[in-house]
Enzyme design. Structure first.
Site, short mmCIF file in Angstrom:
data_model
loop_
_atom_site.label_atom_id
_atom_site.label_comp_id
_atom_site.label_asym_id
_atom_site.label_seq_id
_atom_site.Cartn_x
_atom_site.Cartn_y
_atom_site.Cartn_z
CG ASP A 107 -1.71 1.31 1.35
OD1 ASP A 107 -2.66 1.09 0.54
OD2 ASP A 107 -1.78 2.33 2.07
CD GLU A 120 -3.61 1.52 -3.29
OE1 GLU A 120 -4.80 1.63 -3.02
OE2 GLU A 120 -2.74 1.79 -2.02
CB CYS A 124 -13.41 -6.11 6.39
SG CYS A 124 -12.70 -7.04 7.74
CB CYS A 178 -15.44 -10.63 7.39
SG CYS A 178 -15.91 -8.92 7.04
CB CYS A 209 -14.51 -5.11 9.94
SG CYS A 209 -15.86 -5.82 9.13
CB CYS A 220 -15.92 -9.53 11.16
SG CYS A 220 -14.45 -8.80 10.56
CG ASP A 269 -1.35 2.91 5.50
OD1 ASP A 269 -2.22 3.39 5.06
OD2 ASP A 269 -0.59 3.80 5.97
ZN LIG Z 1 -14.52 -7.62 8.77
#
Ligand SMILES: [Zn+2]
Length: 432
Positions: free
Chosen positions: A203, A291, A344, A347, A363, A366, A373
């Site tokens: 990142d 990215e 996330c 999950c 998140c 979850c 980062d």
């Molecule tokens: Zn999550």
């Protein structure tokens, strides 16, 4: 063996007479651009089309014989004019592409006149004698100029037949002149990476230059030198000193030169740090995933502008592309719409909103909490697995599948093998 395009840049130490010739050539390039632009505008007004670079060169050759005002421009290499016409041709084509939405990034305006003192002093040779040896370079018309560094590495490659100089661009930054050779090199590229199967998701951050998570779960961070911010005080002082001086005065010119030198110093510190960081990544990991940042879009955001341009995201990408190639690795670039920061890594649920101020990812689904980062790097790393699978299955670059956009694409120019035709690798500095 693979063919890669790279650039070698050397600072010049011209004699006063050579400095005069350099300025004259830069003036020639500016004159040719402005002259060509005027001809194109005239023709566009009458016929709704403009001239090609070749047309302009023909017109120029006639004009300079008939117009006594243009006669002394023969002192400069004809390349300076030719290449300026080529630049203009490209700028006009880019303008059309941008207008038709075929070009990424900010809309480009119609090419403008180059003003002396405002436009960057720069010109290019695309043919003729372009040589280097020891601490000298030889260029058409300009002859042999001293360089500040040794050119031996490039000279021996050219002598050994493994490198060919395609063009030489001379430009001025602050009060220093530089020559940048665009070189086509035959490089031995290993069939496979020294550490097969290794991967890292990277990142590119605002606070931290690089945050990487590798396939062993190891966290790698590289703090950006932030040279601009660190020397901001010096910059501010130099810039204040400059604006206090009266416009057009000698003192003002000297202060502006000092300010330019501070800027140039900052840029070189930054480039150095980026080279070290990217060389390390390319050597250690077979697959590097980054990215696809819309850098031009980000730069237009004023708040981010300084941090982003300071870190040089675009140059990190270019460096990683050619360095991974040299090590027999691959650079994968996540699709620009892939929400690496908002997803996330635990999950897979995607957050609706995450501002740049939120340094921690939390998140809602979850309850997973992680540094922003690091979370993004994990998501990119997971793309390495899917990207590699797809590459193996198809043996070619990943293209959008029937399900829609592919999450990863292979950076153009990475992995060229003997017998394969490919586009040239993105340019970068060879000093690494
Ligand atoms: Zn999550």
């Amino acid at each position: 063996m693979a063919t890669v395009k790279t650039a070698y840049r050397f600072a010049l130490a011209p004699s006063p007479a050579q400095e005069h010739a350099l300025r004259s050539h830069a003036g020639a390039a500016r004159l040719a651009w402005n002259w060509g632009l005027a001809r194109c505008k005239e023709r566009y007004a009458a016929e709704r089309k403009w001239y090609s670079a070749a047309d302009l060169h023909k017109l120029w050759n006639t004009a300079k014989k008939n117009d006594p005002d243009l006669a002394w421009w023969a002192e400069n290499s004809k390349c300076a004019y030719q290449e300026a016409f080529r630049n203009l041709e490209r700028a006009l084509a880019d303008f059309v592409k941008s207008k038709n939405g075929q070009r990424k990034g900010k809309k480009l305006g119609f090419p403008r006149r180059k003003k002396k003192g405002k436009a960057r002093d720069s010109f290019r040779f695309g043919a003729g004698v372009m040589r280097c040896a020891g601490d000298t370079v030889t260029l058409p018309r300009l002859g042999t100029l001293r360089t500040c560094e040794d050119t031996g590495a490039l000279a021996s490659r050219v002598a050994g037949g493994t490198a060919r100089v395609l063009s030489a661009t001379v430009s001025r930054t602050a009060q220093r002149w530089f020559v940048s050779f665009t070189v086509e090199e035959d490089r031995h590229v290993p069939e496979s990476h020294a550490r097969p199967g290794t991967a890292i998701g990277v990142d590119l951050g605002v606070k931290t230059l690089l945050t990487g998570i590798d396939d062993q779960g190891k966290l790698i961070t590289v703090q950006g030198p932030k040279p601009l911010r660190a020397s901001l005080r010096r910059l501010r002082r130099a810039s204040r000193a400059c604006s206090r001086k009266q416009r057009g005065s000698n003192r003002r010119r000297k202060a502006a030169a000092r300010l330019g030198r501070v800027h140039a110093r900052v840029a070189s510190v930054r480039a150095d740090a980026l080279h070290k960081a990217t060389s390390g990544l390319a050597a250690r990991y077979e697959t590097v995933v980054v990215e696809d940042l819309n850098v031009t879009g980000m730069i237009s955001n004023k708040k981010l502008a300084r941090a982003v341009s300071d870190q040089g995201f675009g140059s990190v990408r270019r460096m990683l592309a050619y360095k991974t190639t040299r090590h027999g690795g691959t650079l994968l670039v996540a699709d620009r719409w892939y929400p690496s920061s908002k997803t996330c890594s635990n999950c897979g649920s995607v957050k609706a909103k995450l501002t740049l101020k939120d340094r921690t990812f939390a998140c809602d689904a979850c309850g997973h909490v992680e540094d922003r980062d690091v979370n993004a790097a994990r998501n990119l790393l997971s793309l390495a697995a899917s990207g590699a699978e797809r590459l193996n299955a198809r043996g070619a670059a990943v293209r959008p599948g029937p399900a829609g956009r592919a999450a990863v694409k292979r950076e153009p120019g990475t992995r060229q093998r003997r017998g394969k035709t490919g586009t040239a690798a993105p340019q970068g500095t060879a000093a690494a």
